[in-house]
Structure formats: C-alpha cells, structure tokens
Design an enzyme around this catalytic site. Structure first.
Site, PDB file in Angstrom:
ATOM      1  N   ILE A 120      -8.564  -2.790   2.019  1.00  0.00           N
ATOM      2  CA  ILE A 120      -9.709  -3.690   2.128  1.00  0.00           C
ATOM      3  C   ILE A 120     -10.547  -3.343   3.356  1.00  0.00           C
ATOM      4  CG2 ILE A 120     -10.443  -6.107   2.355  1.00  0.00           C
ATOM      5  CD1 ILE A 120      -7.863  -6.919   0.927  1.00  0.00           C
ATOM      6  N   CYS A 121     -10.006  -3.646   4.525  1.00  0.00           N
ATOM      7  CA  CYS A 121     -10.802  -3.559   5.750  1.00  0.00           C
ATOM      8  C   CYS A 121     -10.981  -2.142   6.264  1.00  0.00           C
ATOM      9  CB  CYS A 121     -10.176  -4.441   6.831  1.00  0.00           C
ATOM     10  SG  CYS A 121     -10.234  -6.198   6.415  1.00  0.00           S
ATOM     11  N   VAL A 122     -10.262  -1.188   5.689  1.00  0.00           N
ATOM     12  CA  VAL A 122     -10.498   0.225   6.009  1.00  0.00           C
ATOM     13  C   VAL A 122     -11.340   0.875   4.921  1.00  0.00           C
ATOM     14  CG1 VAL A 122      -9.421   2.488   6.361  1.00  0.00           C
ATOM     15  CG2 VAL A 122      -8.414   0.444   7.400  1.00  0.00           C
TER      16      VAL A 122
END
Length: 220
Positions: A120-122
């Site tokens: 997700i956040c990468v």
C-alpha cells in the site's frame, strides 16, 4: 515517464543523485507486519537511515496519522533527531504535496523508498513517482507487508511498472562504490559493523587483522 537505465554504470546508484523517503515505520504498521521478522526490518531500515546520513543523502521522514498509529520508531528518529516527520492523512505519500515539494527541492531523480506496508504505502507512491520522471528504487528488505504474499505481489507489481528492487546492503555498496573513497569508508564501515549481521562481523574481524602486528612463524 521514467528514464531509469537498466544496464551499465548509469543504472547504479550514487549518493549525489539519490534522495531517500522512509514511509510509516510506526508501531501500528509493525503490529500487523507478517512478511518478515519485525526486528530484521527495524535493523535494516535503521542501517539504511544511517547510511543516508553518512553519504549526505537527503532523507524525507513520513508518518500517517501518527497520533493514532504512533510516532516514527526511535531508531530512525535518533538518526535525524532534529527532523520532524511529515504526518499525513493521505494513504499515498506521493499525494501529499509537502512530501513531493521536499523531494523536488532536493533536485535529484533517483528516488529510493522504504516503508510499511509494501503493498500500500510503498507501491502507491512508487508507481506514481515513476510517471513523474523519477527513477524509483524500493529497498525490499527495509519494507514489509501484512503477509509474505502481499509483500511479494507488491514487489512484482512495482517491477512490472518499472521500479528497481534493491536491498539495503546493495544500496551501501553502490553509494560507496570505491573503498578508496575515504570520506565515507569509516562511516559506512561502522554502519555495516552494527547492522550488517554476518557481513558486519566479518568486517570487524578484517579490521582486527589489519590492526594486529605481524609475527614470525613461531608466533613470537
């Protein structure tokens, strides 16, 4: 579109061209990290942060809703004690204009990312930044997902998009490049000795041998 060289010397990282973004290494994310042993990710990302300091690579620290998800882990914050992480509400870091502004101000096109969670956040900022002309490198062993499959699928997806996967010790080697680069050899060696596992032990042994006076065959 991305201009990443796939082969040749230009495909390798240099400190002068690099900018590092560390995303959401916070307690909430670690609590549901199951793709890796959490202590390994802590070791690797702190080692990566220390390398960035040694090589003077601009580093952006980010958190997401830290008042609920927790502050950035102490190991990273201690490397940059005077730097306040950019605290976001956006899931995708690259949609927060403050982060992009800091990266743009650095004026460097080799964007190195590590964070939680990989899927997700990468993956989201990595894929978006590619489209904006950055050469994106993801430090896979300083990232982690909610499952091994989630991490693996995220890496595969990013590679298909054009992201370059790399490990933190490979970053160290590409930034150092030449052991005759004495301005950073000592600092990089200290980081490797502290965070490099077996490689760090071997390095400490080599330094011990280099510092030990030679003796004759009888050991006198």
């Amino acid at each position: 579109m991305t201009r990443t060289a796939k082969v040749g010397l230009e495909a390798l990282l240099t400190p002068e061209e690099s900018v590092l973004v560390l995303i959401d290494h916070q307690p909430y994310q670690f609590a549901n990290l199951h793709s890796h042993e959490p202590t390994m990710i802590v070791n690797n990302v702190v080692g990566l942060a220390k390398l960035a300091r040694v090589f003077d690579v601009p580093t952006v620290l980010t958190t997401v809703i830290e008042e609920r998800g927790g502050n950035l882990i102490k190991g990273i914050q201690d490397v940059f004690p005077d730097q306040k992480p950019i605290n976001r509400t956006f899931i995708n870091t690259w949609q927060d204009r403050r982060v992009v502004d800091v990266v743009e101000k650095a004026g460097r096109k080799k964007l190195i990312i590590a964070g939680l969670w990989t899927e997700i956040c990468v993956a989201m900022p990595a894929i978006q930044a590619l489209d904006e002309g950055y050469d994106v490198f993801v430090v896979t062993d300083a990232c982690g997902g909610v499952t091994a499959e989630a991490h693996d699928m995220a890496v595969r997806r990013m590679v298909q998009a054009g992201v370059v996967p790399i490990t933190w010790m490979a970053v160290a080697g590409e930034w150092q490049r030449d052991w005759a680069r004495e301005s950073t050899t000592g600092g990089a060696g200290e980081v490797m000795a502290e965070h490099g596992g077996g490689s760090g032990v071997a390095l400490a042994w080599e330094l011990q041998l280099l510092a030990t006076p030679a003796t004759d065959g009888a050991g006198r």
